[in-house]
Design a protein around this motif. Structure first.
Motif, PDB file in Angstrom:
ATOM      1  N   ILE A   3     -16.908 -10.277   3.066  1.00  0.00           N
ATOM      2  CA  ILE A   3     -17.564  -9.617   4.206  1.00  0.00           C
ATOM      3  C   ILE A   3     -18.950 -10.201   4.476  1.00  0.00           C
ATOM      4  CG2 ILE A   3     -18.167  -7.409   5.258  1.00  0.00           C
ATOM      5  CD1 ILE A   3     -15.208  -7.641   4.590  1.00  0.00           C
ATOM      6  N   ALA A   4     -19.771 -10.336   3.439  1.00  0.00           N
ATOM      7  CA  ALA A   4     -21.127 -10.870   3.636  1.00  0.00           C
ATOM      8  C   ALA A   4     -21.069 -12.316   4.145  1.00  0.00           C
ATOM      9  CB  ALA A   4     -21.930 -10.786   2.348  1.00  0.00           C
ATOM     10  N   LYS A  23     -13.104   0.746  15.601  1.00  0.00           N
ATOM     11  CA  LYS A  23     -11.639   0.793  15.442  1.00  0.00           C
ATOM     12  C   LYS A  23     -11.226   1.042  13.997  1.00  0.00           C
ATOM     13  CE  LYS A  23     -11.371  -4.259  15.356  1.00  0.00           C
ATOM     14  NZ  LYS A  23     -10.820  -5.444  16.058  1.00  0.00           N
ATOM     15  N   TYR A  24     -12.192   0.958  13.090  1.00  0.00           N
ATOM     16  CA  TYR A  24     -11.911   1.232  11.677  1.00  0.00           C
ATOM     17  C   TYR A  24     -12.398   2.652  11.369  1.00  0.00           C
ATOM     18  CZ  TYR A  24     -11.663  -3.870  11.807  1.00  0.00           C
ATOM     19  OH  TYR A  24     -11.357  -5.166  12.135  1.00  0.00           O
ATOM     20  N   ALA A  25     -11.500   3.607  11.548  1.00  0.00           N
ATOM     21  CA  ALA A  25     -11.885   5.023  11.492  1.00  0.00           C
ATOM     22  C   ALA A  25     -12.466   5.429  10.141  1.00  0.00           C
ATOM     23  CB  ALA A  25     -10.677   5.896  11.827  1.00  0.00           C
ATOM     24  N   VAL A  49      -8.900  -4.302   5.171  1.00  0.00           N
ATOM     25  CA  VAL A  49      -8.707  -4.053   3.732  1.00  0.00           C
ATOM     26  C   VAL A  49      -9.666  -2.962   3.265  1.00  0.00           C
ATOM     27  CG1 VAL A  49      -8.864  -5.070   1.423  1.00  0.00           C
ATOM     28  CG2 VAL A  49      -7.939  -6.430   3.319  1.00  0.00           C
ATOM     29  N   VAL A  50     -10.905  -3.050   3.731  1.00  0.00           N
ATOM     30  CA  VAL A  50     -11.910  -2.040   3.388  1.00  0.00           C
ATOM     31  C   VAL A  50     -11.517  -0.692   3.984  1.00  0.00           C
ATOM     32  CG1 VAL A  50     -14.320  -1.364   3.654  1.00  0.00           C
ATOM     33  CG2 VAL A  50     -13.761  -3.755   3.219  1.00  0.00           C
ATOM     34  N   SER A  61      -9.446   4.895   3.176  1.00  0.00           N
ATOM     35  CA  SER A  61      -8.515   5.962   3.569  1.00  0.00           C
ATOM     36  C   SER A  61      -8.038   6.730   2.347  1.00  0.00           C
ATOM     37  CB  SER A  61      -7.307   5.364   4.304  1.00  0.00           C
ATOM     38  OG  SER A  61      -6.450   4.681   3.396  1.00  0.00           O
ATOM     39  N   ARG A  62      -8.290   6.140   1.149  1.00  0.00           N
ATOM     40  CA  ARG A  62      -7.796   6.738  -0.097  1.00  0.00           C
ATOM     41  C   ARG A  62      -8.822   7.640  -0.764  1.00  0.00           C
ATOM     42  NH1 ARG A  62      -5.862   0.783  -1.445  1.00  0.00           N
ATOM     43  NH2 ARG A  62      -3.720   0.872  -0.671  1.00  0.00           N
TER      44      ARG A  62
END
Length: 201
Positions: free
Chosen positions: A103-104, A181-183, A142-143, A148-149
């Motif tokens: 990501i970075a 879009k990444y809730a 992926v993040v 979500s878990r």
């Protein structure tokens, strides 16, 4: 007194400030400007041989690399930010590495080409920009799935992995990287940004 070297606008400096704030440690930010060559002096290179920020001096103990600094700080305070259990710690380390490597790395390319290059009159590298955007499109889901878990990246408690990723994503809006879009990621980020350690910065 803990001395943290760097500029507050650096997300890696901010990352260490978040950790220091969460741990309740007093510190002084010592301004060091890479753009003025201040990270290349002999004095600063004795703290951070990489010639990058941040660097830290804790009563004569000098350390560089933001994640290494945060691991050390959390260890010294016996904080759950960096668990003692070997398996729990390994999971935190995995997400620290994932954030740094995937990501970075990508955010750095997008930020440079959309924000820094125009600011300093440099040409955009479209290939670099597109590679960064492709990496984010591949790895932010992926993040999001991981979040979500549970409430945080590694479960029910906030760790250094969360602080790391939060700081990496700080320039998202400025870099025109859409996260809405990444809730699960958006929920996580909004909650962390309300916390005292973040607001204090």
């Amino acid at each position: 007194m803990i001395k943290l070297y760097g500029l507050p606008i650096s997300n890696n400096v901010a990352k260490v400030r978040y950790c220091l704030n969460e741990l309740g440690l007093e510190y002084e930010v010592v301004p060091v400007n890479p753009l003025k060559g201040e990270t290349q002096t002999e004095e600063y290179l004795a703290i951070a041989p990489s010639g990058k920020v941040p660097g830290i001096d804790i009563d004569g103990f000098k350390l560089f690399e933001s994640n290494a600094i945060n691991r050390y700080l959390a260890d010294q305070k016996n904080s759950s930010l960096y668990p003692k259990d070997a398996q729990e710690r390994a999971v935190v380390d995995a997400w620290l590495d994932f954030g740094a490597v995937h990501i970075a790395w990508a955010m750095g390319r997008v930020f440079f080409n959309r924000v820094a290059a125009p600011l300093f009159g440099k040409e955009k590298d479209i290939n670099s920009l597109n590679t960064g955007l492709e990496f984010l499109a591949r790895f932010l889901p992926v993040v999001d799935k991981q979040l979500s878990r549970g409430k945080y990246l590694t479960g029910k408690e906030m760790t250094l992995a969360d602080i790391n990723l939060l700081a990496i994503l700080d320039p998202a809006e400025m870099s025109e990287v859409g996260l809405s879009k990444y809730a699960h990621l958006t929920r996580w980020r909004n909650e962390l940004r309300k916390k005292k350690f973040y607001q204090k910065c």
